[in-house]
Enzyme design. Structure first.
Site, PDB file in Angstrom:
ATOM      1  N   ASP A 189     122.019 -13.704  -9.295  1.00 37.14           N
ATOM      2  CA  ASP A 189     120.996 -13.266 -10.239  1.00 37.14           C
ATOM      3  C   ASP A 189     119.621 -13.553  -9.638  1.00 37.14           C
ATOM      4  O   ASP A 189     119.502 -14.271  -8.630  1.00 37.14           O
ATOM      5  CB  ASP A 189     121.189 -14.025 -11.567  1.00 37.14           C
ATOM      6  CG  ASP A 189     120.274 -13.516 -12.661  1.00 37.14           C
ATOM      7  OD1 ASP A 189     119.833 -12.343 -12.579  1.00 37.14           O
ATOM      8  OD2 ASP A 189     119.992 -14.286 -13.603  1.00 37.14           O
TER       9      ASP A 189
ATOM     10  N   GLU B 228     115.795 -10.306  -6.902  1.00 31.85           N
ATOM     11  CA  GLU B 228     114.863  -9.233  -6.512  1.00 31.85           C
ATOM     12  C   GLU B 228     113.965  -9.671  -5.358  1.00 31.85           C
ATOM     13  O   GLU B 228     113.621  -8.788  -4.558  1.00 31.85           O
ATOM     14  CB  GLU B 228     114.022  -8.828  -7.729  1.00 31.85           C
ATOM     15  CG  GLU B 228     114.836  -8.196  -8.848  1.00 31.85           C
ATOM     16  CD  GLU B 228     115.750  -9.197  -9.577  1.00 31.85           C
ATOM     17  OE1 GLU B 228     115.371 -10.386  -9.637  1.00 31.85           O
ATOM     18  OE2 GLU B 228     116.808  -8.790 -10.041  1.00 31.85           O
TER      19      GLU B 228
ATOM     20  N   ASP C  30     118.892  -7.284 -17.887  1.00 32.98           N
ATOM     21  CA  ASP C  30     118.615  -7.768 -19.246  1.00 32.98           C
ATOM     22  C   ASP C  30     118.319  -6.635 -20.222  1.00 32.98           C
ATOM     23  O   ASP C  30     117.177  -6.403 -20.620  1.00 32.98           O
ATOM     24  CB  ASP C  30     117.465  -8.770 -19.210  1.00 32.98           C
ATOM     25  CG  ASP C  30     117.857 -10.009 -18.424  1.00 32.98           C
ATOM     26  OD1 ASP C  30     119.066 -10.191 -18.178  1.00 32.98           O
ATOM     27  OD2 ASP C  30     116.966 -10.782 -18.045  1.00 32.98           O
TER      28      ASP C  30
HETATM   29  C1  GLC Z   1     118.419 -13.555 -16.157  1.00 29.82           C
HETATM   30  C2  GLC Z   1     119.714 -12.762 -16.070  1.00 29.82           C
HETATM   31  C3  GLC Z   1     120.611 -13.113 -17.224  1.00 29.82           C
HETATM   32  C4  GLC Z   1     120.854 -14.609 -17.246  1.00 29.82           C
HETATM   33  C5  GLC Z   1     119.525 -15.357 -17.301  1.00 29.82           C
HETATM   34  C6  GLC Z   1     119.707 -16.853 -17.176  1.00 29.82           C
HETATM   35  O1  GLC Z   1     117.695 -13.153 -17.254  1.00 29.82           O
HETATM   36  O2  GLC Z   1     119.482 -11.394 -16.002  1.00 29.82           O
HETATM   37  O3  GLC Z   1     121.820 -12.416 -17.142  1.00 29.82           O
HETATM   38  O4  GLC Z   1     121.626 -14.944 -18.342  1.00 29.82           O
HETATM   39  O5  GLC Z   1     118.698 -14.936 -16.235  1.00 29.82           O
HETATM   40  O6  GLC Z   1     120.323 -17.176 -15.987  1.00 29.82           O
END
Ligand code: GLC
Length: 820
Positions: free
Chosen positions: A413, A416, A490
């Site tokens: 995650d 980017e 998200d």
């Molecule tokens: C980001 C991710 C999400 C995750 C959050 C906390 O927003 O896209 O899926 O739950 O971070 O890690």
């Protein structure tokens, strides 16, 4: 919150498309060498290269003088140069006419106009497939390519974008962005950037892949007569990908940038996630609840709270005192853990990952030679320079921490990468080593996430003793499909976001990313029982199937809204598990050919005008059509069935395609249709794919009154790479309907996997015979033996269903059902 101040007159900016005043001008010299032709023009150079059948590379060298060197390095996206290209066997021949130089290769003719170096691509019949009249740049070396279009041009691909399936009238940016604002049509950049556009016109389709990992823009808005591509850095380096069908373009694009690896079967099961399941006991309780409530589940994700103050490669000693024991206990439930791993490494001199990376100079550096430091979840953090192979290897090796605990999947995650600073990412002038070809972050930003997932996938594979890893990634660039599945970030618990997920995931599929899906139920905002039920119905047929929600939102595990919603979720997740032989076979097709797992109808029915922008229906493979309900309190919807005959999956009702009709869809019903001639392999659902070693295959034949149907049924052990050594079964199944007879043929193209199905129950549905006589016209197997097996057949005349049970593994078989 933004107010109208946003649009006050002094804030209106000049159009980004600053004048691109400089162009190549007249061609002055041409040199051909191997698979490459270089045009030296008045104001720069142009390289035209053959990459492989149907793919031509065009690279602009803005401002290059005759003596200036040129380089033809590609990014990591490109892996599909065929061996004969690039200077070896296949010499490109250049001829000329009065007005143009002509290059002919594999059925494509490339014309470069002598007076302005503009390009045209023609097919074998001399029709223009694509026309690129302008390549231009400005003083800042921002560049642009303009292509001709017409009022009948439609646009697809472009990876993970908001909006409808057809991107006509839209303009998107390629700049991997952690965009938490609600995903609406105005958001022109999300987490993934796949600069690959599919252009569809009547009788013609082609693709343009821009291999530029810096910021770029695809503009289909400016004019109906043209679309254009703009790059901020790195210039124009594009691949023309010939059709004539969109399927050809997708096949060729994925030959160029790679296809998904066949994932472990467990990763195709149902995933449950939440930001966050807070401790070991909560995770175990969750797993027990799935089992008690008999809802299939293969994976539980661990979000950031599992870590010790968000340090990657750690577990919080209080919340998760014994992760190894937890993982072992979960295994007995058939559930695996997938922990989140972000790229930001906590800036903490006492933390071994920071120490190792800092000692080796593995973190991204600012121009002044000090590490780039920016805040993310752990506070101030540093970021590995994944552009360097040695850094990727180091990062990959760190994953031993997880594999030693029994973990086989990782969730990447924030890659980017997201940074909580002004520019929202690593500052653009930060430096990357880039394996000896230094680049600024601005130049290669969009590669960062993919290179992290590459390191992760390779590191995991190295440590899994021959088992296949699973990696899930938020960010990506062209080629991400080789390393990771993708979820669409998200989203929110909005009905609109459920609807948006369909064209988004379909376009991801057309852009090579066959293994993708949204957070089912929605991540942010608060879901409702009805939304969860509808979204789970739909998501159960998406390639990646995970329910995930945000901290402080209402709970959205399948049982959170009472029995009715729970039953619906259970039924549809179970449907996914019962269709696992089909879904796994379609994944294998994606790995072999690049065809998406779920497809827009336009891929299979390209000449049907109703499919051009059909955003609220999709095909699973090419045989099952789903038409989800994506509005509240809605129990009817319009469904379009393309040509041919179709059967309602639930009621068996036969419908003629080529028309729209109103489907009735109470809350427990996802409208589903199966094409006549379809061969649908199923098996008994199970709590986990781990327990789905059922020896029995159920094969439903949607008996064609006439014509043929076929399916490639694939099976292997689901976890290892033994399939690469032929340890797999591949059955070519065909069914042929004729007056008074139906013939099923089973041809094992490979039967290297000994643990395959031992019992086949074949059901010929919708048989319109008064009675049947079976004839086993096989030579490969003993005829009498098979006839004896056919003792186990049963014909239900009222239902029009013939069931034949064959209690042994199948070899070559021809089964003819004759009407009596
Ligand atoms: C980001 C991710 C999400 C995750 C959050 C906390 O927003 O896209 O899926 O739950 O971070 O890690």
């Amino acid at each position: 919150m933004l107010t109208s101040e946003q649009i006050s007159p002094d804030k209106i900016q000049a159009d980004y498309a600053a004048a691109f005043t400089q162009t190549l001008g007249r061609v002055q010299a041409v040199t051909a060498e191997g698979g490459l032709v270089i045009f030296t023009c008045e104001n720069g150079k142009l390289a035209v290269g053959r990459v492989r059948t149907g793919i031509i590379r065009i690279k602009l060298f803005a401002g290059a003088g005759p003596e200036d060197p040129i380089h033809l390095r590609t990014t990591e996206a490109v892996i599909g140069y065929d061996e004969n290209s690039g200077g070896k066997e296949e010499e490109l021949q250049v001829s000329d006419t009065e007005s143009a130089y002509i290059i002919e290769t594999d059925g494509i003719t490339i014309e470069v106009a002598k007076h302005d170096s503009s390009l045209r691509f023609l097919n074998e019949s001399g029709q223009i497939m694509a026309h690129n009249p302008l390549l231009a740049w400005n003083e800042d070396k921002a560049a642009a390519a303009l292509f001709q279009a017409t009022a009948n041009t439609h646009y697809y691909g472009l990876g993970e974008k908001t909006g409808f399936l057809d991107k006509r009238g839209e303009r998107y940016e390629m700049w991997n962005s952690d965009n938490f604002s609600p995903h609406v049509p105005e958001i022109d950049a999300l987490y993934q950037s796949i600069p690959f556009l599919i252009v569809g016109e009547p009788g013609n389709a082609y693709g343009i892949f821009l291999d530029n990992p810096g910021r770029s823009v695809f503009d289909m808005r400016g004019s109906e007569q043209a679309f254009s591509i703009h790059t901020e850095t790195g210039g124009v380096d594009y691949y023309f990908i010939a059709g004539p069908q969109i399927k050809d373009v997708v096949g060729r694009y994925t030959a160029l940038t790679g296809r998904i690896q066949l994932p472990p079967r467990w990763s195709i099961g149902y995933h449950q996630s939440r930001y966050s399941y807070m401790d070991q006991e909560e995770v175990l309780e969750l797993a027990r609840t799935f089992r008690e409530r008999e809802i299939p589940c293969d994976v539980i994700h661990l979000d950031i709270h599992y870590m010790n103050e968000y340090r990657v490669f750690t577990f919080d000693p209080v919340r998760f005192p014994d992760p190894k024991a937890m993982i072992a206990e979960l295994k007995s439930f058939g559930i695996r853990i997938v922990p989140i791993v972000d790229p930001g490494v906590k800036f903490d001199p006492d933390y071994h990952v920071y120490q190792e990376g800092a000692d080796s100079g593995f973190f991204c550096m600012k121009p002044d030679g000090t590490p780039f430091i920016g805040p993310v979840w752990p506070g101030q953090s540093v970021f590995p320079d994944f552009s360097e192979a040695k850094v990727g290897e180091w990062w990959g090796s760190l994953h031993r921490f997880y594999t030693e605990m029994g973990i086989e999947g990782i969730w990447n995650d924030m890659n980017e990468p997201s940074v909580f600073n002004e520019c929202k990412t690593i500052e653009p002038d930060t430096l990357h080593g880039n394996n000896g070809h230094p680049a600024t972050h601005g130049e290669i930003h969009n590669l960062y996430g993919m290179m992290m997932s590459k390191a992760t996938a390779e590191g995991m594979a190295n440590n899994l003793d021959g088992r296949r890893p699973f990696v899930l990634s938020r960010a990506g660039y062209a080629g991400i499909q080789r390393y990771a599945a993708v979820w669409t970030g998200d989203n929110r618990s909005y009905w609109e976001h459920m609807a948006l997920a369909i064209p988004m995931v379909l376009n991801l599929g057309l852009s090579g990313v066959a293994f993708a899906g949204p957070d089912i139920g929605g991540f942010g905002h608060h879901t409702t029982g009805e939304l969860l039920a509808r979204w789970t119905q739909m998501g159960a047929l998406f390639p990646f199937c995970r329910n995930h929600s945000m901290i402080d939102t209402v709970r959205q595990e399948p049982w959170s809204f009472g029995t009715d919603v729970e039953n619906i979720c259970r039924d549809y997740i179970s449907l996914r598990y019962s269709l696992m032989p089909l879904i796994y076979s379609v994944f294998r097709e994606a790995a072999e050919t690049g065809m998406p797992v779920i497809r827009p109808l336009l891929l299979e029915y390209p000449d049907d005008p109703h499919t051009v922008n059909l955003c609220d229906q999709f095909l699973l493979g090419d045989q099952i059509l789903a038409a989800p309900v994506y509005r509240p309190d809605t129990y009817h919807r319009v469904v379009y069935l393309p040509e041919g005959n179709w059967f309602d999956y639930w009621t068996g009702e036969r419908r003629q395609g080529g028309s729209h009709f109103m489907a009735h869809a109470p809350l427990d019903t996802l409208p589903l249709y199966v094409k006549e001639g379809a061969i649908i392999p199923r098996t008994a659902p199970a709590a986990s794919t781990e327990f789905q070693r059922s020896p029995e295959l159920l094969l439903d034949i949607y008996t064609p009154a006439s014509g043929e149907g076929s399916f490639d049924l694939y099976d292997d052990d689901g976890t290892t790479y033994a399939f690469k050594d032929n340890s797999y079964n591949l059955y070519r199944l065909t069914v042929e309907g004729a007056e008074g007879a139906v013939t099923l043929r089973v041809h094992p193209a490979s039967h290297g996997y000994a643990e395959g199905w031992k019992k086949w129950t074949v059901t010929f549905k919708h048989l319109r015979f008064a009675g049947c006589r079976l004839d086993f016209g096989t030579e490969a197997q003993d005829r009498e033996e098979l006839e004896a097996l056919a003792e186990g057949w049963h014909f239900d005349r009222a239902a029009g269903e013939l069931t034949v049970v064959m209690d042994q593994p199948l070899e070559d078989l021809e089964l003819v059902v004759n009407a009596l």
